[in-house]
Design a protein around this motif. Structure first.
Motif, PDB file in Angstrom:
ATOM      1  N   TYR A 145      -9.310  -5.197   1.841  1.00 17.25           N
ATOM      2  CA  TYR A 145      -8.038  -5.849   2.184  1.00 17.25           C
ATOM      3  C   TYR A 145      -7.969  -6.290   3.649  1.00 17.25           C
ATOM      4  CZ  TYR A 145      -6.853  -3.592  -2.227  1.00 17.25           C
ATOM      5  OH  TYR A 145      -6.854  -3.177  -3.538  1.00 17.25           O
ATOM      6  N   THR A 193       2.604  -1.048   4.298  1.00  8.97           N
ATOM      7  CA  THR A 193       2.541   0.327   3.797  1.00  8.97           C
ATOM      8  C   THR A 193       3.955   0.820   3.488  1.00  8.97           C
ATOM      9  OG1 THR A 193       2.755   1.384   5.972  1.00  8.97           O
ATOM     10  CG2 THR A 193       0.532   0.770   5.266  1.00  8.97           C
ATOM     11  N   LEU A 242     -10.258   0.625   1.346  1.00  5.66           N
ATOM     12  CA  LEU A 242      -9.283  -0.378   1.783  1.00  5.66           C
ATOM     13  C   LEU A 242      -9.929  -1.527   2.543  1.00  5.66           C
ATOM     14  CD1 LEU A 242      -6.444   2.061   2.964  1.00  5.66           C
ATOM     15  CD2 LEU A 242      -6.595   0.833   0.781  1.00  5.66           C
ATOM     16  N   VAL A 249      -0.861  -0.940  -4.419  1.00 10.46           N
ATOM     17  CA  VAL A 249      -2.167  -0.278  -4.354  1.00 10.46           C
ATOM     18  C   VAL A 249      -1.903   1.208  -4.118  1.00 10.46           C
ATOM     19  CG1 VAL A 249      -4.324  -0.048  -3.066  1.00 10.46           C
ATOM     20  CG2 VAL A 249      -3.328  -2.324  -3.462  1.00 10.46           C
ATOM     21  N   LEU A 273       0.820  -1.215   0.000  1.00 11.10           N
ATOM     22  CA  LEU A 273       0.000   0.000   0.000  1.00 11.10           C
ATOM     23  C   LEU A 273       0.853   1.263   0.000  1.00 11.10           C
ATOM     24  CD1 LEU A 273      -2.745   1.427   0.204  1.00 11.10           C
ATOM     25  CD2 LEU A 273      -2.616   1.124   2.698  1.00 11.10           C
ATOM     26  N   ILE A 312      -0.875  -6.482   4.997  1.00 10.21           N
ATOM     27  CA  ILE A 312      -0.679  -5.188   4.351  1.00 10.21           C
ATOM     28  C   ILE A 312       0.670  -4.617   4.777  1.00 10.21           C
ATOM     29  CG2 ILE A 312      -1.527  -2.821   4.133  1.00 10.21           C
ATOM     30  CD1 ILE A 312      -4.322  -3.865   4.808  1.00 10.21           C
TER      31      ILE A 312
END
Length: 323
Positions: free
Chosen positions: A172, A179, A169, A152, A135, A177
């Motif tokens: 997900y 970031t 989001l 993403v 992300l 995830i």
């Protein structure tokens, strides 16, 4: 870190730590930077400090040593890159409510944030974990210039818009995830917010894109990384580089970042060299014809007018007291 002829450094850092009197600290820090001839942008808040600065190798080394010697900032990590000159003309040390404007001041990353993933570990995760959600929490103009493969991205103009995208989001939730951002600071709050909103498998790329480029060769980062100094964009990928951005004017492939010559527009977009010359650094015909358009210098970077800038204004007679 290999270096040949570059005698300056650019250092990027942030540190979440309690600063009881930000105004007093700001004055002391400002004077210290002047004494070293370290220039750049430094934000100070009760929650910590955040900066990108440039200076001679000796000055930057002294600066980093001094910051780390303060017990409050002993855990700070610096991302260092060599450069042939200063990447800033001025020094700006400011006190603000947050060290990155997020609108999430209630969150304290020192108490809860996404677990760190180190660059080499992230490099392996990209290759081995098929269901991984990567992300990008940066703004449009940043991820349009460069981003991780299959990342993403969010349609946001500023990081403070990130919380508005939480519903997008939701799909997900339950997935792993990770970031990422330029240097890691936005991820501290972004990952903390995701955890607060019920996402339970949240990580963050430690040190961001810059550290990943330095320690993991930037593999699978596509395009260039936007930076907040007069370089505008830097190469990251030393393994499988590619270009993902297109010229704003003619739509041909280009990663040449330009600041529109019209100061009332001032948009940062990729513009190829040919269009840069033809449009005189402007992003559109309207901007090219604007009466305030700046003379195009071929780089697409325009240093703000100094307007009599004096870093010692209000501090006369105090510099000799700096340790």
């Amino acid at each position: 870190m290999e270096n040949t002829t570059n005698n300056y450094k650019v250092i990027l850092y942030y540190c979440y730590a309690e600063i009881e009197n930000p105004d007093e600290f700001r004055d002391e820090h400002h004077l210290f930077c002047i004494k070293l001839d370290v220039r750049g942008r430094i934000i100070i808040a009760k929650e910590g400090l955040n900066g990108t600065v440039s200076g001679s190798i000796e000055a930057c080394d002294a600066y980093m040593e001094a910051v780390k010697s303060d017990p409050r900032f002993s855990h700070v990590e610096f991302k260092e890159e060599f450069h042939p000159s200063h990447t800033f003309k001025k020094l700006n040390v400011r006190v603000k409510p947050e060290i990155v404007h997020s609108g999430l001041s209630h969150l304290n990353p020192r108490k809860r944030t996404g677990a760190y993933v180190e660059p080499e570990e992230f490099r392996k995760m990209i290759k081995e974990e098929e269901d991984l959600v990567i992300l990008d929490v940066r703004s449009n103009y940043e991820h349009e210039l460069g981003r991780f493969k299959n990342a993403v991205t969010l349609d946001i103009e500023n990081f403070r818009d990130f919380p508005e995208k939480i519903t997008e989001l939701e799909q997900y939730k339950g997935k792993k995830i990770v970031t990422y951002c330029t240097g890691g600071i936005k991820c501290e709050k972004a990952s903390a917010y995701l955890l607060e909103q019920g996402f339970d498998n949240v990580y963050q790329l430690h040190g961001g894109i810059i550290k990943y480029g330095l320690e993991a060769e930037g593999e699978d980062f596509e395009g260039k990384c936007y930076v907040f100094d007069n370089r505008l964009a830097v190469d990251v990928n030393k393994v499988n580089p590619t270009i993902v951005s297109k010229c704003f004017v003619c739509d041909t492939t280009s990663d040449r970042m330009v600041n529109c010559a019209n100061p009332t527009c001032n948009v940062h977009v990729p513009i190829c060299e040919k269009c840069g010359e033809e449009m005189e650094g402007a992003c559109s015909q309207e901007c090219k014809e604007h009466p305030e358009k700046r003379p195009y210098n071929g780089t697409g970077y325009y240093q703000k007018a100094t307007n009599g800038y004096n870093p010692l204004k209000g501090f006369q007679g105090k510099l000799d007291k700096v340790k």
